[in-house]
Write an enzyme that holds these catalytic residues in place. Sequence first.
Site, mmCIF file in Angstrom:
data_model
loop_
_atom_site.group_PDB
_atom_site.id
_atom_site.type_symbol
_atom_site.label_atom_id
_atom_site.label_comp_id
_atom_site.label_asym_id
_atom_site.label_seq_id
_atom_site.Cartn_x
_atom_site.Cartn_y
_atom_site.Cartn_z
ATOM 1 N N HIS A 54 87.867 15.528 38.140
ATOM 2 C CA HIS A 54 86.847 16.168 38.510
ATOM 3 C C HIS A 54 86.624 17.802 38.342
ATOM 4 O O HIS A 54 87.673 18.239 37.795
ATOM 5 C CB HIS A 54 86.574 15.890 40.007
ATOM 6 C CG HIS A 54 87.421 16.317 40.868
ATOM 7 N ND1 HIS A 54 88.813 16.003 41.001
ATOM 8 C CD2 HIS A 54 87.409 17.256 41.998
ATOM 9 C CE1 HIS A 54 89.530 16.627 41.748
ATOM 10 N NE2 HIS A 54 88.979 17.077 42.435
ATOM 11 N N HIS A 56 86.676 20.525 39.962
ATOM 12 C CA HIS A 56 87.389 21.575 40.859
ATOM 13 C C HIS A 56 88.387 22.289 40.025
ATOM 14 O O HIS A 56 89.175 21.465 39.342
ATOM 15 C CB HIS A 56 87.884 20.972 42.158
ATOM 16 C CG HIS A 56 87.085 20.617 42.991
ATOM 17 N ND1 HIS A 56 87.142 19.624 44.142
ATOM 18 C CD2 HIS A 56 85.389 20.930 43.184
ATOM 19 C CE1 HIS A 56 86.034 19.583 44.908
ATOM 20 N NE2 HIS A 56 85.015 20.292 44.473
ATOM 21 N N ASP A 58 91.428 23.566 40.591
ATOM 22 C CA ASP A 58 92.629 23.051 40.422
ATOM 23 C C ASP A 58 92.881 21.828 39.609
ATOM 24 O O ASP A 58 94.186 21.180 39.829
ATOM 25 C CB ASP A 58 93.260 22.918 42.004
ATOM 26 C CG ASP A 58 92.291 22.203 42.673
ATOM 27 O OD1 ASP A 58 91.109 21.978 42.495
ATOM 28 O OD2 ASP A 58 93.026 21.455 43.769
ATOM 29 N N HIS A 59 91.870 21.269 39.139
ATOM 30 C CA HIS A 59 92.052 20.169 38.169
ATOM 31 C C HIS A 59 91.555 20.362 36.785
ATOM 32 O O HIS A 59 91.793 19.339 36.104
ATOM 33 C CB HIS A 59 91.317 18.863 38.904
ATOM 34 C CG HIS A 59 91.649 18.760 40.314
ATOM 35 N ND1 HIS A 59 92.690 17.309 40.363
ATOM 36 C CD2 HIS A 59 91.550 19.175 41.497
ATOM 37 C CE1 HIS A 59 92.821 17.332 41.726
ATOM 38 N NE2 HIS A 59 92.376 18.378 42.297
ATOM 39 N N HIS A 110 83.862 12.389 46.383
ATOM 40 C CA HIS A 110 84.730 13.831 46.761
ATOM 41 C C HIS A 110 83.876 14.941 46.052
ATOM 42 O O HIS A 110 83.475 15.818 46.467
ATOM 43 C CB HIS A 110 86.100 13.666 46.029
ATOM 44 C CG HIS A 110 86.821 15.078 46.177
ATOM 45 N ND1 HIS A 110 87.260 15.728 47.288
ATOM 46 C CD2 HIS A 110 87.271 15.989 45.061
ATOM 47 C CE1 HIS A 110 87.864 16.896 46.993
ATOM 48 N NE2 HIS A 110 87.847 17.013 45.635
ATOM 49 N N ASP A 134 91.179 13.032 43.446
ATOM 50 C CA ASP A 134 90.860 13.098 44.764
ATOM 51 C C ASP A 134 90.178 12.198 45.536
ATOM 52 O O ASP A 134 89.443 12.435 46.412
ATOM 53 C CB ASP A 134 90.154 14.665 45.079
ATOM 54 C CG ASP A 134 91.169 15.799 44.650
ATOM 55 O OD1 ASP A 134 92.420 15.401 44.128
ATOM 56 O OD2 ASP A 134 90.936 17.021 44.871
ATOM 57 N N HIS A 173 96.866 15.242 44.392
ATOM 58 C CA HIS A 173 97.698 16.173 45.255
ATOM 59 C C HIS A 173 98.635 15.313 46.247
ATOM 60 O O HIS A 173 98.903 14.234 46.431
ATOM 61 C CB HIS A 173 96.648 16.771 46.566
ATOM 62 C CG HIS A 173 95.596 17.690 45.834
ATOM 63 N ND1 HIS A 173 95.802 19.073 45.851
ATOM 64 C CD2 HIS A 173 94.418 17.307 45.611
ATOM 65 C CE1 HIS A 173 94.760 19.553 45.348
ATOM 66 N NE2 HIS A 173 93.768 18.559 45.211
HETATM 67 ZN ZN ZN Z 1 88.906 18.241 44.323
#
Ligand code: ZN
Length: 282
Positions: A54, A56, A58-59, A110, A134, A173
């Site tokens: 996805h 975001h 941090d991905h 998400h 996530d 995560h």
């Molecule tokens: Zn995320």
Amino acid sequence: MKVKVISVLDDNYMYLIIEEETKEAFAVDASVAKKLIEIVRKEGANLKAVLTTHHHLDHCRGNPDLTQRFPDLHIYGADDRIGGLTHKLVHNQELKFGGINVRCLFTPCHTSGHMSFFVWEDGCADAPALFSGDTLFVGGCGRFFEGTAEQMYKNLTETLGTLPSDTKIFCGHEYTVRNLKFALKVEPDNERVKEKLAWAKARDEDDIPTVPSSLEEEFHYNPFMRLKEEAVQKFTGKMDPVEVMRVLRKEKDNFKKKEQLPIPAILAFQLSLLSESRPAKK
Ligand SMILES: [Zn+2]
């Protein structure tokens, strides 16, 4: 196939999947390009693609740097907001890397463009793997930033929940301890939750990842996979599984907030620095 579990940022996982014969490889969620390149080199792997669950940061924030370093690299994902995206995926699309197969499973909630990846190798007796980003965590699920309880219900019961029970779960995560603390609140008498929590705490102390789990295991301790269990229904005061899901997620959101307070001043300062470059945490 070989799965390298790579811990990045404060609790993210990035993965490198290598076909051992041909050394063809792909990454899942390349958040830190430098670290990935280092491991690709060390493994002598031939990085063909990045699969992004996805958008975001941090991905996917390593994607643009990786495209510069590997001009032929394919960046796959199902959301136009993914940095560096070159190939947009649809549900059930299949990809192949040497003898390794990937089936893309659309799991919106998400984020509205979240994709999970089911991976198996031809002629290999090893259990298949699911890279669930996530959507599904060990002991929990992702927050509903852009979706509904109906969608997460479908994701966890139909799209992912019907995969082979020995499927290994590699999530986005390391949230296992805090997820299982919540699971214990939901089901105080569930022995499997207690066992897994004790195990996860020990791993946490030694800084060892708790991935992968298996789908079969998740059905025993993950409350979001146990919507029809009497104890979970009792906790939420609901019978309908979608309603159980809705209440569970709301309770988990509040549980997290309570659990996080109070944050010592120095840690709060560090977190504020981090959050400048990263989306809200799940
Ligand atoms: Zn995320």
